[in-house]
Design an enzyme around this catalytic site. Sequence first.
Site, short mmCIF file in Angstrom:
data_model
loop_
_atom_site.label_atom_id
_atom_site.label_comp_id
_atom_site.label_asym_id
_atom_site.label_seq_id
_atom_site.Cartn_x
_atom_site.Cartn_y
_atom_site.Cartn_z
N LEU A 33 -27.60 -10.30 16.28
CA LEU A 33 -27.18 -9.00 16.82
C LEU A 33 -27.10 -9.03 18.34
CD1 LEU A 33 -29.36 -6.75 14.48
CD2 LEU A 33 -27.01 -7.54 14.14
N HIS A 34 -26.13 -8.29 18.86
CA HIS A 34 -25.94 -8.20 20.31
C HIS A 34 -25.67 -6.74 20.65
CE1 HIS A 34 -21.73 -7.99 19.23
NE2 HIS A 34 -21.81 -9.18 18.64
N ALA A 35 -25.37 -6.52 21.96
CA ALA A 35 -25.21 -5.13 22.42
C ALA A 35 -24.07 -4.40 21.69
CB ALA A 35 -24.96 -5.13 23.93
N HIS A 37 -23.39 -4.64 18.46
CA HIS A 37 -23.99 -4.09 17.23
C HIS A 37 -24.87 -2.88 17.57
CE1 HIS A 37 -23.54 -8.43 15.88
NE2 HIS A 37 -22.91 -7.78 14.93
N GLY A 148 -17.16 -2.25 14.36
CA GLY A 148 -16.64 -2.53 15.70
C GLY A 148 -15.12 -2.72 15.66
N LEU A 149 -14.46 -2.21 16.68
CA LEU A 149 -12.99 -2.31 16.71
C LEU A 149 -12.49 -3.66 17.21
CD1 LEU A 149 -12.04 1.30 17.84
CD2 LEU A 149 -11.75 0.26 15.58
N LYS A 150 -13.41 -4.57 17.59
CA LYS A 150 -12.97 -5.94 17.89
C LYS A 150 -12.32 -6.51 16.63
CE LYS A 150 -15.88 -9.44 18.00
NZ LYS A 150 -15.42 -10.32 16.90
N SER A 186 -19.48 -11.16 20.79
CA SER A 186 -19.40 -11.69 19.43
C SER A 186 -20.55 -12.66 19.23
CB SER A 186 -18.07 -12.45 19.27
OG SER A 186 -18.13 -13.30 18.15
N SER A 187 -21.06 -12.69 18.02
CA SER A 187 -22.15 -13.65 17.71
C SER A 187 -21.65 -15.07 17.94
CB SER A 187 -22.60 -13.48 16.27
OG SER A 187 -22.85 -12.12 16.01
#
Length: 285
Positions: A33-35, A37, A148-150, A186-187
Amino acid sequence: MIVASEISELKKILSTWKQNGDSIGFCPTMGTLHAGHMDLVETSKKQCSKTIVSIFINPTQFNDPKDFAAYPKNTDADLKLCEEKGVDLVFLPNVDVMYPKTSTPIQMSIPSLQSSLCGRTRPGHFEGVLQIVAKLFHLTEPNFAFFGLKDYQQFRVISAMVEELNFPIQVVGVPTKRESDGLAMSSRNLRLTPKDRETASLIPRMFQLAKKTIMGGERDLKVWKEILTDFLLTGMNVKIDYLEVVDPITLQPVTNLSGKILLATAVFVGEVRLIDNEILNCPPT
Ligand code: PAF
């Protein structure tokens, strides 16, 4: 924070929440997980009284076994982050819980939304995504689900499944969280070497160039795509998987640079496949 690995534990807690009239927000993830998420979690917490995060690296959505094997895993750090952010429940099943040996897999697809972008270059990917997300929706029974819209195509495909199959869920798209140089979080970024990480910043810069070129008056789609392709290929170790221009709703290719368009790309930087997209508002021709 509750961590549930079994469906029975999850269902027990859900029934208490439902009896209390809680509204449930769900953020499905594959961990590390990152910012980005955490933005999903924050959006959920603003809208819902309970927030569930699932962490499950879904094997059925990887069309390349090497990519699946290399996918990063960081469960302890993930749980810590969820706890800090005030997540109410983490659903952390293993593969046998989600796909018991006795199961008879179901395959779903939405052909018109899967014929372009990642659906075209990663055959089977969205079948796997729809399979796991439908299962997770049934298990977590959320009122709202956050994506997420990525992963714009994923968001469109899941929204369409929810609409077509009348899931009583509102799907919410959360804007892409970016690093200071614009690279989408992204992870997978963790797998970039320092040199490749530098190269990866060509992707957000390519989107800036796209806007500038349109505003500068370039309206020939072919020429415009060539300019962007050449720009990406100035990077060392770069291979373009796709650079496509589609309608943001139908995901079908557009034929001219006018109105709302989705510019989307997938690029291998070294071994790592990165995706990004942006909706551009082109002045009418
Ligand atoms: O976007 C992801 O991380 C995954 O595709 C999802 C939605 C959690 C399904 O495995």
